[in-house]
Design an enzyme around this catalytic site. Structure first.
Site, PDB file in Angstrom:
ATOM      1  N   HIS A 198       0.888  -1.168   0.000  1.00 14.11           N
ATOM      2  CA  HIS A 198       0.000   0.000   0.000  1.00 14.11           C
ATOM      3  C   HIS A 198       0.924   1.215   0.000  1.00 14.11           C
ATOM      4  CE1 HIS A 198      -3.135  -2.787   1.960  1.00 14.11           C
ATOM      5  NE2 HIS A 198      -3.359  -2.694   0.659  1.00 14.11           N
ATOM      6  N   GLU A 214       1.669  -4.499  10.959  1.00 14.32           N
ATOM      7  CA  GLU A 214       1.121  -3.139  10.934  1.00 14.32           C
ATOM      8  C   GLU A 214       1.993  -2.335  11.888  1.00 14.32           C
ATOM      9  OE1 GLU A 214      -1.336  -2.042   9.078  1.00 14.32           O
ATOM     10  OE2 GLU A 214      -2.275  -3.887   8.352  1.00 14.32           O
ATOM     11  N   HIS A 242       3.169  -3.133   6.639  1.00 15.83           N
ATOM     12  CA  HIS A 242       2.065  -2.189   6.394  1.00 15.83           C
ATOM     13  C   HIS A 242       2.065  -1.114   7.480  1.00 15.83           C
ATOM     14  CE1 HIS A 242      -0.472  -4.410   3.322  1.00 15.83           C
ATOM     15  NE2 HIS A 242       0.510  -5.251   3.570  1.00 15.83           N
ATOM     16  N   GLU A 258       1.533   3.652   2.926  1.00 16.14           N
ATOM     17  CA  GLU A 258       2.000   3.146   4.220  1.00 16.14           C
ATOM     18  C   GLU A 258       3.530   3.174   4.176  1.00 16.14           C
ATOM     19  OE1 GLU A 258      -0.314  -0.466   4.679  1.00 16.14           O
ATOM     20  OE2 GLU A 258      -2.125   0.699   4.318  1.00 16.14           O
TER      21      GLU A 258
HETATM   22 ZN   LIG Z   1      -1.693  -1.843   4.269  1.00 12.97          ZN
END
Ligand SMILES: [Zn+2]
Length: 746
Positions: free
Chosen positions: A349, A579, A487, A352
């Site tokens: 992404h 994350e 991420h 990010e």
């Molecule tokens: Zn992501």
């Protein structure tokens, strides 16, 4: 972000000019000694814009410069007194410095409402609609829970609709405030935002002064939609401790709701024990790197460490940006027998952005520490082949980078250029496997690994991003064993499966290696300084601390076609998602401390590639490695396969395992292998014996003479078969006779 901040600044200066022409880019005032700002001309504003094009990203370094501006500037003219031989270049340098100083006033970092560096206790408000819409929710990019009415709604919302409402931030220290970033409410159900506001400043939160624009109170332009962040620069940067946002007008159909970030530089105070710069002792390039800068940095690492690094590309993005990978290993460029392959993938992404910088930091760190001879790093680099892909979605990153770390919002740059979410773009092999298991008479006979890519996915018109295609062929080319996918936007480590069965929106969906995946996720989460902090605040609305900061992907929310699931079902590679931070695109000033937060986790996670068992599967006679042999561990319904040279790696927790290996044309072989607590793999080699039929096939193919021993084996085999079939025939006949007798007697 830095470039766009200035462009927006220019728009503020030239475009709307709500703050008026009465402004200056250089002067600022202390609240206690409030001065009338001097007038600025249009031309001056243009100069500011031109100068800012090549502006350096503000860092802790430039923040130190701002102290110089505030306190030491009067002396700066004396620096070179008496030195008549000042060269022209030095003069130019000096000029540049002045220009830089001018820029800094526009350029203070965020206080940290978004990053949570500002604590809930530092934010107050005049009123709020309810707890879930309290001042603690007035943070840039905060996300609401699914249902309104919970504790974690998508903004601060005032109880009343009048011009006396405010949200206040206590910066704790004296701070040079330079701007406010405003955003509307995040909600599925309601639309709310503030369209204009005033800013007030105070040193004691009792006496407040409204930010002026010449002789009038400055009115700042707010939002026109719920999501786009809008920057408002103070006409005169001002030193104070408290700052208030005081809404004046709002969306006609809504109420007063906002999310905000405050820009401010902490004023230097020699008496302040907390004045130390937060950061890292590692001498790494802590900046946000756009595509060109990233390439430059990677190149510089290979120049510094040519013996252990190698750059290659795995393909191109839709817009033609190359997907660069850096390999770090003692023999870069080739697979070594028995050496496991590891990968980090970041920036799937594009917005990010932290993962990208951490991976770039990691390259530099491994290079520097290897050169220093740091034992841990030398061992890791010698025993592992590490592949680092810092940017899987470079097109998306460029979009977010242009807008900047504070102004790119929550989703700008997430998707590929074609609008594809790359983490939903891999073939969904989960449902193919589950469906096959459901219709099979014996589910254990259905293949539980190396699930082939379905036909529809390989067609030319399939909606598959070039970035996804590139990563899939990369995964097929290299026998990866372990990976993590970096991420941002939350603080949690998730492990497969990401996709739930039967389309449940969320449901715990464990793999056959659940215990090991939980271990992997725990390794990262428990060594990360932020995740492991028991006192941390939740990012948005979900409390992952009650799960020890790890969660099964499906139990969080279902993701069909995720990279983790594909990696596990199509290749040997185990992969988790990390994350990394609440803030998807942290300000540059946060990067050193984020590196420190993640350094140990990044290292210790890579070391896990050396857990479990590994070995080489060889032919008994030729001693050649056997590729594509299946390695089955009893009670683990997920097999893996050997690589081209016959080497294999099976990640396992400590314990004793019955391991069965077979390959086409060979008799299976069984061994018991013990895995200890230490992070070293147990060597479990296998030698396989070819079946006589396979030997015969190969000899015939070569047109050679069949050796005596094989002739005997084949004859024995035929005899055994004949005896077995004769027995079966006799049994069948006997049954028939019995049935006939029974029929006659009735
Ligand atoms: Zn992501």
């Amino acid at each position: 972000m830095e470039k766009s901040l200035c462009v927006v600044a220019l728009v503020l200066f030239l475009g709307r000019f709500i703050c008026g022409a009465e402004t200056t880019t250089q002067s600022f005032s202390f609240l206690s000694n409030y001065t009338t700002p001097s007038s600025v001309k249009w031309t001056q504003a243009v100069i500011v814009e031109e100068q800012s094009r090549d502006r350096v990203t503000p860092t802790a370094e430039t923040r130190r410069h701002s102290k110089t501006v505030t306190e030491e500037q009067p002396n700066s003219t004396n620096v070179n007194e008496g030195n008549k031989g000042i060269k022209e270049e030095e003069l130019k340098d000096k000029e540049d410095h002045k220009i830089k100083d001018k820029k800094i006033n526009l350029d203070c970092p965020p206080l940290g409402l978004e990053s949570l560096r500002v604590d809930d206790s530092q934010i107050r408000a005049s009123s709020s609609q309810r707890t879930g819409l309290g001042p603690h929710r007035g943070r840039l990019n905060i996300q609401s829970g699914i249902s309104d009415g919970d504790q974690y709604d998508g903004a601060w919302c005032a109880e009343f609709k009048d011009k006396h409402q405010w949200i206040e931030v206590d910066a704790i220290h004296l701070t040079l405030f330079t701007g406010v970033i405003l955003q509307g409410r995040n909600s599925i159900w309601s639309w709310d935002w503030v369209e204009s506001y005033k800013v007030q400043l105070s040193n004691d939160s009792v006496d407040w002064q409204t930010c002026m624009n010449g002789t009038e109170e400055a009115i700042f332009k707010g939002n026109q939609d719920p999501e786009t962040p809008v920057l408002g620069l103070l006409p005169v940067p001002t030193v104070a401790r408290f700052i208030r946002i005081n809404p004046q007008t709002w969306y006609f159909n809504g109420t007063i709701c906002l999310r905000a970030e405050i820009l401010g530089c902490r004023v230097h105070d020699p008496m302040d024990p907390y004045q130390q710069e937060r950061g890292s002792r590692d001498n790494l390039d802590f900046r946000h790197h756009d595509y060109k800068e990233m390439r430059k940095l990677m190149k510089s690492v290979t120049e510094e460490c040519p013996d252990i690094t190698h750059i290659y590309t795995i393909g191109k993005s839709y817009m033609g940006l190359k997907l660069y990978v850096m390999e770090i290993s003692d023999n870069p460029g080739k697979h070594e027998l028995g050496e496991p392959e590891f990968r980090y993938v970041a920036g799937m992404h594009g917005n990010e952005a932290l993962g990208r910088e951490l991976v770039l930091n990691l390259m530099q760190y491994l290079c520097k520490e290897y050169k220093k001879g740091t034992q841990r790093v030398v061992q890791l680099v010698t025993e592992t082949r590490i592949h680092l892909l810092p940017s899987m979605n470079p097109d998306g990153y460029e979009v977010a980078y242009e807008k900047g770390s504070e102004l790119s919002g929550w989703a700008d740059g997430r998707y590929s250029f074609e609008g594809i979410d790359l983490n939903h773009n891999f073939p969904d092999l989960n449902n193919i496997m589950w469906d096959a298991q459901e219709i099979a008479a014996d589910a254990s006979k259905v293949s539980n690994h190396y699930i082939p890519i379905p036909e529809y996915y390989t067609q030319e018109d399939a909606l598959v991003a070039p970035e996804t295609r590139a990563v899939i062929s990369w995964m097929q080319d290299i026998p990866f064993v372990l990976s993590a996918n970096l991420h941002g936007g939350e603080l949690v480590v998730t492990y497969p499966y990401d996709c739930t069965r039967d389309w449940a929106p969320k449901e715990d969906t464990p793999t056959a290696d659940d215990a090991f995946f939980r271990w992997l996720a725990t390794v990262y989460a428990s060594t990360n300084l932020v995740l492991a902090n028991p006192d941390r605040r939740i990012c948005h609305y979900e409390d992952f601390q009650m799960h020890n900061n790890i969660i099964n992907g499906g139990a969080w929310h279902t993701v069909p076609g995720s990279m983790n699931d594909f990696s596990y079902l199509h290749t040997n590679c185990f992969e988790v998602t990390v994350e990394l931070s609440c803030d998807k695109f942290p300000h540059v000033s946060e990067l050193p401390v984020e590196w420190e937060n993640n350094k140990e986790s990044l290292l210790v996670y890579m070391e896990q590639v050396h857990r479990g068992i590994k070995g080489v599967i060889r032919d008994k006679i030729s001693k050649q490695g056997i590729a594509n042999a299946v390695i089955k561990v009893e009670d683990h319904d997920h097999d893996i396969r050997s690589a081209a040279d016959g080497d294999y790696w099976r990640l396992l927790n400590p314990g004793e395992y019955k391991v069965i290996v077979w390959a086409e044309g060979y008799f299976p072989s069984v061994r018991r292998c013990r895995v200890g607590q230490q992070p070293h793999p147990t060597i479990c080699d296998f030698t396989l014996t070819k079946t006589p039929i396979q030997r015969l096939k190969e000899i015939r193919a070569k047109g050679e003479k069949i050796p005596k021993d094989l002739q005997l084996r084949l004859r024995a085999l035929r005899m055994r078969k004949l005896r077995a079939s004769t027995k079966a025939i006799n049994r069948r006949r006997e049954n028939q006779r019995q049935r006939a007798r029974r029929a006659r007697s009735t």
